[in-house]
Design an enzyme around this catalytic site. Sequence first.
Site, PDB file in Angstrom:
ATOM      1  N   LYS A 100      29.490   8.107 -26.700  1.00 51.13           N
ATOM      2  CA  LYS A 100      30.924   7.807 -26.702  1.00 51.13           C
ATOM      3  C   LYS A 100      31.397   8.476 -25.188  1.00 51.13           C
ATOM      4  O   LYS A 100      31.022   9.691 -25.070  1.00 51.13           O
ATOM      5  CB  LYS A 100      31.605   8.656 -27.747  1.00 51.13           C
ATOM      6  N   LYS A 147      30.144   3.342 -27.644  1.00 50.28           N
ATOM      7  CA  LYS A 147      31.466   3.051 -27.540  1.00 50.28           C
ATOM      8  C   LYS A 147      32.082   3.622 -25.937  1.00 50.28           C
ATOM      9  O   LYS A 147      31.765   4.708 -25.739  1.00 50.28           O
ATOM     10  CB  LYS A 147      32.421   3.813 -28.606  1.00 50.28           C
TER      11      LYS A 147
END
Length: 327
Positions: free
Chosen positions: A195, A249
């Site tokens: 992330k 992500k």
Amino acid sequence: MFPQSRMRRLRRNSSIRALNTEIRLHTDDLIYPLFVIEGENIKNEIPSMPNIYQYSLDNLLSAVEEAVSLGIKAVIFFGLPAHKDEIGSQAYDENGIIQQAVRLVRQQFSELVILTDVCLCEYTSHGHCGLVSGEGKILNDSTLTLLAKTAVSHAKAGADIVAPSDFMDGRVAAIRTALDENGYSDVAVMSYAVKYASAYYGPFREAAGSAPQFGDRKTYQMDPASGIRQAMKEAELDVLEGADYLIVKPALAYLDVIAKARESFQEPIVAYNVSGEYAMVKAAALNGWIDEKKVVLETMIGLKRAGSDMIMTYHALDIARWLKEEQ
Ligand code: PBG
Ligand code: ZN
């Protein structure tokens, strides 16, 4: 070599092109994010995310019903509490907004896969994903207990999968252990394994009311310019700690990371097509500058080709509708 070899033979007409299709998008692959807000009779559209809403509990069931009727099999809930405090206590309150939402939806939809985002930033007054020291440092280890408590409360409410997005070190192990100790060994952990501290989360922070009140998330989320080795190390640690699924992500600026993760791990890889990616497509589509359906489907095919098994996307309902129309 040309002229013996002619690639255009594979493209002569639509039936031949269909025969040569490799990447197939299916509604089963989609996870639909929903924002749940404390209060009554609320259905607030998020200005930077057209057609995405914050729902109060009384409006949530019809939103879920719509998704289910289109064939969506999984949703992920994000919560907007009425009160925030320094320690994010509404995140792990038995009667917190997410816990209530999960109980309500679980009752009505026994087959729906219910995921919950596990983080503190929507619940803390400072908007950080962890506890903050007097000097403004984000505290790692003391946050883990609260994340574990949050995950257990979601499991108790009926969640199938908990998805920690806080990005503290050691959170997957802390959550796995707490779930097992509390009798929820069948609840899976879908970790936000890779992330980045990304500018693409802007619209989400408006949707979830989770913008940090000071500083940024760069001391815990990854630097967008960090390389593939750091990404794989992050994912590897989560696997060793017990993650069942791995999220990358954002998605589009990190397709190489998705591809490498697919190659390096046996766990399902989930692409999170984030709020800013959605907002850009919507803005261009509303201006008539792109063909929304074609652009979205092409993007999803790209995410699958890169190696995503599943896709979390705000476009999920539209995609499900388009795929239905084509049947
Ligand atoms: C909370 C969280 C964020 C997103 C998912 N969970 C925001 C952040 O980390 O700042 C982003 C999702 C999106 O942009 O669609 N930690
Ligand atoms: Zn957070």
